[in-house]
Enzyme design. Sequence first.
Site, PDB file in Angstrom:
ATOM      1  N   TYR A  10      15.218  30.159   8.171  1.00  0.00           N
ATOM      2  CA  TYR A  10      14.090  30.965   8.640  1.00  0.00           C
ATOM      3  C   TYR A  10      13.988  31.024  10.153  1.00  0.00           C
ATOM      4  O   TYR A  10      14.174  30.009  10.831  1.00  0.00           O
ATOM      5  CB  TYR A  10      12.778  30.401   8.093  1.00  0.00           C
ATOM      6  CG  TYR A  10      12.643  30.482   6.601  1.00  0.00           C
ATOM      7  CD1 TYR A  10      12.837  31.699   5.926  1.00  0.00           C
ATOM      8  CD2 TYR A  10      12.304  29.365   5.850  1.00  0.00           C
ATOM      9  CE1 TYR A  10      12.702  31.772   4.544  1.00  0.00           C
ATOM     10  CE2 TYR A  10      12.166  29.427   4.473  1.00  0.00           C
ATOM     11  CZ  TYR A  10      12.367  30.636   3.820  1.00  0.00           C
ATOM     12  OH  TYR A  10      12.236  30.703   2.467  1.00  0.00           O
ATOM     13  N   MET A  24      11.218  24.394   2.637  1.00  0.00           N
ATOM     14  CA  MET A  24      10.516  23.574   1.649  1.00  0.00           C
ATOM     15  C   MET A  24      11.489  22.863   0.707  1.00  0.00           C
ATOM     16  O   MET A  24      11.297  21.702   0.355  1.00  0.00           O
ATOM     17  CB  MET A  24       9.551  24.443   0.836  1.00  0.00           C
ATOM     18  CG  MET A  24       8.671  23.628  -0.104  1.00  0.00           C
ATOM     19  SD  MET A  24       7.599  24.651  -1.114  1.00  0.00           S
ATOM     20  CE  MET A  24       6.499  25.334   0.103  1.00  0.00           C
ATOM     21  N   ARG A  43     -10.343   0.020  15.062  1.00  0.00           N
ATOM     22  CA  ARG A  43     -10.460   0.752  13.789  1.00  0.00           C
ATOM     23  C   ARG A  43     -11.491   0.005  12.950  1.00  0.00           C
ATOM     24  O   ARG A  43     -12.666   0.032  13.243  1.00  0.00           O
ATOM     25  CB  ARG A  43      -9.086   0.852  13.098  1.00  0.00           C
ATOM     26  CG  ARG A  43      -8.076   1.630  13.932  1.00  0.00           C
ATOM     27  CD  ARG A  43      -6.802   1.995  13.207  1.00  0.00           C
ATOM     28  NE  ARG A  43      -6.353   1.051  12.187  1.00  0.00           N
ATOM     29  CZ  ARG A  43      -5.129   0.999  11.679  1.00  0.00           C
ATOM     30  NH1 ARG A  43      -4.196   1.840  12.111  1.00  0.00           N
ATOM     31  NH2 ARG A  43      -4.806   0.133  10.762  1.00  0.00           N
ATOM     32  N   LYS A  64       0.849  -1.209   0.000  1.00  0.00           N
ATOM     33  CA  LYS A  64       0.000   0.000   0.000  1.00  0.00           C
ATOM     34  C   LYS A  64       0.879   1.251   0.000  1.00  0.00           C
ATOM     35  O   LYS A  64       2.095   1.170   0.266  1.00  0.00           O
ATOM     36  CB  LYS A  64      -0.903  -0.014   1.233  1.00  0.00           C
ATOM     37  CG  LYS A  64      -0.139   0.052   2.562  1.00  0.00           C
ATOM     38  CD  LYS A  64      -1.038  -0.244   3.748  1.00  0.00           C
ATOM     39  CE  LYS A  64      -0.251  -0.174   5.050  1.00  0.00           C
ATOM     40  NZ  LYS A  64      -1.036  -0.649   6.197  1.00  0.00           N
TER      41      LYS A  64
HETATM   42  C1  LIG Z   1      -0.317  -1.706   6.817  1.00  0.00           C
HETATM   43  C2  LIG Z   1      -0.927  -2.973   7.254  1.00  0.00           C
HETATM   44  C3  LIG Z   1      -0.134  -4.116   7.427  1.00  0.00           C
HETATM   45  C4  LIG Z   1       1.374  -4.106   7.354  1.00  0.00           C
HETATM   46  O1  LIG Z   1       1.908  -3.577   8.547  1.00  0.00           O
HETATM   47  P1  LIG Z   1       3.491  -3.577   8.801  1.00  0.00           P
HETATM   48  O2  LIG Z   1       3.641  -3.208  10.225  1.00  0.00           O
HETATM   49  O3  LIG Z   1       4.067  -2.552   7.870  1.00  0.00           O
HETATM   50  O4  LIG Z   1       3.977  -4.928   8.487  1.00  0.00           O
HETATM   51  C5  LIG Z   1      -0.777  -5.309   7.713  1.00  0.00           C
HETATM   52  N1  LIG Z   1      -2.124  -5.375   7.830  1.00  0.00           N
HETATM   53  C6  LIG Z   1      -2.906  -4.281   7.716  1.00  0.00           C
HETATM   54  C7  LIG Z   1      -4.378  -4.415   7.873  1.00  0.00           C
HETATM   55  C8  LIG Z   1      -2.339  -3.037   7.435  1.00  0.00           C
HETATM   56  O5  LIG Z   1      -3.116  -1.955   7.329  1.00  0.00           O
END
Ligand SMILES: *Cc1c(COP(=O)(O)O)cnc(C)c1O
Length: 380
Positions: free
Chosen positions: A264, A311, A131, A34
């Site tokens: 800055y 930036m 969640r 992802k």
């Molecule tokens: C992102 C995610 C993972 C992977 O997590 P890592 O700690 O990067 O291995 C696994 N399962 C779900 C549902 C996730 O959202």
Amino acid sequence: MPERRVDIDLAAVRHNVRHIAEIASPARVMAVVKADGYGHGAVPVARAALEAGAAWLGVAHISEAVELREAGIEAPILAWLHTESSDFAAAIELGIDLGISGWELTHVVSEARRLERPARVHLKIDTGLGRNGCPPDQWEALLGRALENQEHGLIRVVGVFSHLAVADEPDRDETDHQIERFRDAVAVAEDAGVDLEVRHLANTPGTLSRPDAHFDLVRVGLGIYGLSPFGGQSSAELGLRPAMSFRTSIANCKEVPAGHGVSYGLSYLTDKRTTLGLIPVGYGDGVPRAATGAPVAVGGRFYPVVGRIAMDQLVIDFEETGIADSADSPLGQEAVIFGDGNGTPTADDWARASGSINYEIVTRISPRVARRYIDAEADL
Ligand SMILES: *Cc1c(COP(=O)(O)O)cnc(C)c1O
């Protein structure tokens, strides 16, 4: 000399996948790609991970899974985060498995009916993360609805899964409770007559620290990129190789007197005569603005970021004089923001300096920085 470049070592990705596959065996590995492969590039990482033995790919959104299919990747893919606007039809047509926590089932079933093609679903139980996932008291009802739709040929329930909350802190006992609740939910599903292909719970920290969380499949993101999920253990200590390095070259170098302000707000004042190096990388490239103090490597030595990160640029202090106009002036020399830790700073160093985590450091490097793929094994 790179102007500004992120190198992704696909041989490191393959090494990490093989290493994790060994730890997880006999459970299989789902490579989580992802967020554009945590900033490493979803398609190249997915291909490398599959070559090294990953059996599944995981993403959050259907749109991310569609990109993988459009690149010609045929491996099983699971997408688990949806809204009512998500393209469930595309997922069904492209054979993308769907994580279902509850409300999604109605949408998925109606698309499956319209397309006359069953959707493959993994039911998610909330074992404590709070969640996504079905609350335990609604689990039997969800199973009942799913089985009814399965009987009508509209879905096929292939998996049950959940997600861990504190596996990066192996001493905490909430993980025990989550594993227990997961076992219960799987048992209830199987007693109800669900014939599961895969039960999956562990992320990277769960995979590395809890063999009892492996079940049939582990969903590993961070680890395949070679990063450690544990505060107290480095990548090397876990046998992992960080795949991403971020390099640039020194854009300006000059000597300044004591009491000179830097960047800055002039929040940093030199305490003695010194030499400053300008690095053409800033928060517009995805390095955190809060990371003042983080190390940058030049010629194998580490120098701290001083003053505010802007930036487009940041400044390091060489804490030396007489070098700016010398034959070995740092001007034009390579500067490593972070790399694999062999003579380079790491994403962990930048995470510490900015009060964040290594996940965020690599994932947020912006598209303004060119990616280059290298393959150390292929060079042998
Ligand atoms: C992102 C995610 C993972 C992977 O997590 P890592 O700690 O990067 O291995 C696994 N399962 C779900 C549902 C996730 O959202």
